[in-house]
Write a protein that holds these residues in place. Structure first.
Motif, mmCIF file in Angstrom:
data_model
loop_
_atom_site.group_PDB
_atom_site.id
_atom_site.type_symbol
_atom_site.label_atom_id
_atom_site.label_comp_id
_atom_site.label_asym_id
_atom_site.label_seq_id
_atom_site.Cartn_x
_atom_site.Cartn_y
_atom_site.Cartn_z
ATOM 1 N N MET A 1 39.744 35.466 52.341
ATOM 2 C CA MET A 1 39.822 34.946 50.836
ATOM 3 C C MET A 1 41.215 35.383 50.613
ATOM 4 O O MET A 1 41.065 36.150 49.538
ATOM 5 N N HIS A 2 42.215 34.888 51.418
ATOM 6 C CA HIS A 2 43.637 35.520 50.979
ATOM 7 C C HIS A 2 44.581 34.354 51.085
ATOM 8 O O HIS A 2 44.197 33.276 51.795
ATOM 9 N N GLY B 1 38.278 46.364 49.515
ATOM 10 C CA GLY B 1 38.177 45.120 48.887
ATOM 11 C C GLY B 1 38.147 43.965 49.849
ATOM 12 O O GLY B 1 38.841 42.965 49.966
ATOM 13 N N GLY C 1 36.008 41.346 50.686
ATOM 14 C CA GLY C 1 35.579 40.018 50.711
ATOM 15 C C GLY C 1 34.317 39.822 51.636
ATOM 16 O O GLY C 1 33.502 40.666 51.733
ATOM 17 N N THR D 1 33.184 46.280 49.123
ATOM 18 C CA THR D 1 33.377 45.363 47.968
ATOM 19 C C THR D 1 32.608 45.460 47.001
ATOM 20 O O THR D 1 31.569 46.266 46.968
ATOM 21 N N GLN E 1 28.910 39.430 48.692
ATOM 22 C CA GLN E 1 29.825 39.265 49.940
ATOM 23 C C GLN E 1 29.481 40.441 51.084
ATOM 24 O O GLN E 1 29.480 40.222 52.428
ATOM 25 N N ALA F 1 30.556 49.201 47.106
ATOM 26 C CA ALA F 1 31.005 50.474 46.761
ATOM 27 C C ALA F 1 32.434 50.285 46.070
ATOM 28 O O ALA F 1 33.138 49.263 46.280
ATOM 29 N N ASP F 2 32.963 51.207 45.206
ATOM 30 C CA ASP F 2 34.280 51.099 44.650
ATOM 31 C C ASP F 2 35.330 51.589 44.919
ATOM 32 O O ASP F 2 35.520 52.787 45.595
ATOM 33 N N ALA F 3 36.526 51.093 45.064
ATOM 34 C CA ALA F 3 37.659 51.293 45.777
ATOM 35 C C ALA F 3 38.608 52.609 44.859
ATOM 36 O O ALA F 3 38.996 53.374 45.461
ATOM 37 N N MET G 1 43.899 43.987 51.283
ATOM 38 C CA MET G 1 44.611 42.603 51.273
ATOM 39 C C MET G 1 43.738 41.847 49.956
ATOM 40 O O MET G 1 42.712 41.445 49.769
HETATM 41 N N1 SAH Z 1 40.416 41.138 51.397
HETATM 42 C C1 SAH Z 1 39.334 40.170 51.296
HETATM 43 C C2 SAH Z 1 39.103 39.647 49.870
HETATM 44 C C3 SAH Z 1 40.034 39.097 48.733
HETATM 45 S S1 SAH Z 1 39.253 38.979 47.484
HETATM 46 C C4 SAH Z 1 40.087 38.975 52.185
HETATM 47 O O1 SAH Z 1 41.412 39.138 52.276
HETATM 48 O O2 SAH Z 1 39.473 38.028 52.436
HETATM 49 C C5 SAH Z 1 39.050 40.524 46.383
HETATM 50 C C6 SAH Z 1 37.820 41.348 46.957
HETATM 51 O O3 SAH Z 1 38.418 42.684 46.191
HETATM 52 C C7 SAH Z 1 36.477 41.222 46.586
HETATM 53 O O4 SAH Z 1 36.070 41.371 47.701
HETATM 54 C C8 SAH Z 1 36.158 42.103 45.709
HETATM 55 O O5 SAH Z 1 35.044 42.380 45.560
HETATM 56 C C9 SAH Z 1 37.148 43.242 45.831
HETATM 57 N N2 SAH Z 1 37.132 44.260 45.034
HETATM 58 C C10 SAH Z 1 37.711 44.119 43.437
HETATM 59 N N3 SAH Z 1 37.654 45.433 42.873
HETATM 60 C C11 SAH Z 1 37.261 46.118 43.606
HETATM 61 C C12 SAH Z 1 36.784 47.397 43.401
HETATM 62 N N4 SAH Z 1 36.941 48.065 42.476
HETATM 63 N N5 SAH Z 1 36.339 48.029 44.504
HETATM 64 C C13 SAH Z 1 35.970 47.510 45.759
HETATM 65 N N6 SAH Z 1 36.240 46.242 45.852
HETATM 66 C C14 SAH Z 1 36.807 45.531 45.060
#
Ligand code: SAH
Length: 345
Positions: free
Chosen positions: A82-83, A130, A132, A152, A157, A179-181, A197
């Motif tokens: 998803m990028h 994050g 995806g 994520t 997801q 979980a939260d980043a 990413m």
């Molecule tokens: N890196 C992945 C997805 C990118 S989309 C790829 O390249 O395929 C953005 C992602 O960031 C999503 O999965 C979303 O849930 C995650 N995200 C956004 N804010 C976040 C946070 N505070 N903690 C964890 N994940 C987060």
């Protein structure tokens, strides 16, 4: 806060401790129809507990719901990454393989950061911040024979990412959780590659985000952030022009993004934490063919009918896609990579 979270053995292969979600309905996926659980109650027990303010909570709920709703359609049409794709500037992209360009994005990022090709020095423990549906994690786990943990905000997801890992025989190498980043469920000094990413743009507190990336990195480990930024401000500027801010606000509204920062802001944040070998790159030109391709795919019969079935958040996201192109073309939006190394002890 802590009472809302419970510690227990997590299905992941790893772990000194984990945040585990409360029980929730299982999600079933088929290629033609996907059912998504309502995650409101789940989020209120889990993500809300990690959020520090009500505006953060609302943003996080929006992000989770946006990806819960839109990840299935994205996977159907674009696959597991998803990028953006990475393209050679000026190359003919008609008939281009966009999925291959997405893999190139991963490879170019690793190359930019100087990740060793020597198996003895390649990353063995990776976090995908994050994640995806886990495309990067599985790719990196396979490439390096590494263990990879992804986080994520979207329960859909995380579940799909784990299902794909199982299906691809990678369940003992990769693992995903909600979980939260900004409050990562990992001890300090864990990962020799910290990978983010296209998730940084969602983070409402960039200093905290960067601090968490640095905290979980192992001494000597590499951090790679690929993210959407606004242009660097000039020496006499204190903010973007009103028309620029207005453009970004419309994108923020549709994609659940907080305030943006510039590439040099990220560099300063890493400098302030004494990171080494900090490098930043502007890949705006390299991603130029991507959004036209995404819009093209939305305008196919399959794309269009899937969109109509998907839900309002996804449709709203699709409607602002041309603004991303405008933002890149007018120089307001930059597609940035920042890489650095945590000092070895
Ligand atoms: N890196 C992945 C997805 C990118 S989309 C790829 O390249 O395929 C953005 C992602 O960031 C999503 O999965 C979303 O849930 C995650 N995200 C956004 N804010 C976040 C946070 N505070 N903690 C964890 N994940 C987060």
């Amino acid at each position: 806060m802590a009472a809302a979270l419970h510690l227990q053995t997590h299905p992941c292969f790893h772990g000194t401790y984990q945040l585990s979600p409360p029980p929730r309905p299982s999600v079933s996926f088929t290629s033609s129809s996907r059912s998504f659980p309502s995650n409101r109650r789940y989020l209120s027990a889990h993500v809300k507990a990690a959020a520090s303010s009500s505006s953060t909570t609302t943003l996080q709920e929006g992000i989770a719901e946006f990806y819960d709703e839109s990840s299935g359609i994205w996977e159907d049409i674009w696959g597991e990454h998803m990028h953006h794709g990475y393209y050679d500037p000026g190359s003919d992209v008609s008939g281009s393989d966009h999925r291959a360009a997405q893999i190139r994005m991963i490879e170019e990022s690793l190359r930019f950061a100087g990740i060793s090709k020597d198996p003895a020095n390649s990353p063995k423990k990776i976090v995908d911040v994050g994640c995806g549906i886990g495309g990067s994690s599985r790719y990196l786990a396979r490439k390096y024979g590494a263990k990879c943990q992804g986080i994520t905000l979207s329960p859909v997801q995380a579940e799909r990412a784990n299902a794909l890992a199982n299906a691809q025989g990678l369940a003992d190498q990769v693992c995903f959780e909600v979980a939260d980043a900004l409050n990562q469920p990992f001890p300090d000094d864990q990962f020799d590659l910290v990978w983010s990413m296209e998730s940084g743009e969602h983070m409402p507190d960039k200093p905290k985000f960067v601090k968490e990336l640095v905290r979980v990195a192992a001494p000597g480990g590499t951090i790679i952030v690929v993210t959407w930024c606004h242009r660097d401000l000039g020496p006499s500027e204190e903010s973007l022009q009103p028309w620029e801010q207005k453009l970004l606000n419309r994108i923020c509204d549709a994609y659940y993004l907080p305030e943006w920062c510039s590439t040099s802001d990220y560099v300063k944040l890493f400098q302030s934490l004494s990171l080494q070998d900090i490098k930043a790159g502007d890949w705006t030109e390299n991603v130029a063919p991507f959004w036209p391709a995404v819009i093209g795919s939305a305008l196919t019969w399959k794309g269009f009918t899937s969109l109509l079935r998907s839900g309002l958040k996804t449709i709203k996201g699709a409607l602002v896609m041309p603004l991303m192109i405008e933002g890149f073309q007018k120089g307001v939006i930059k597609f940035a990579i920042i890489a650095c190394r945590k000092p070895a002890e």
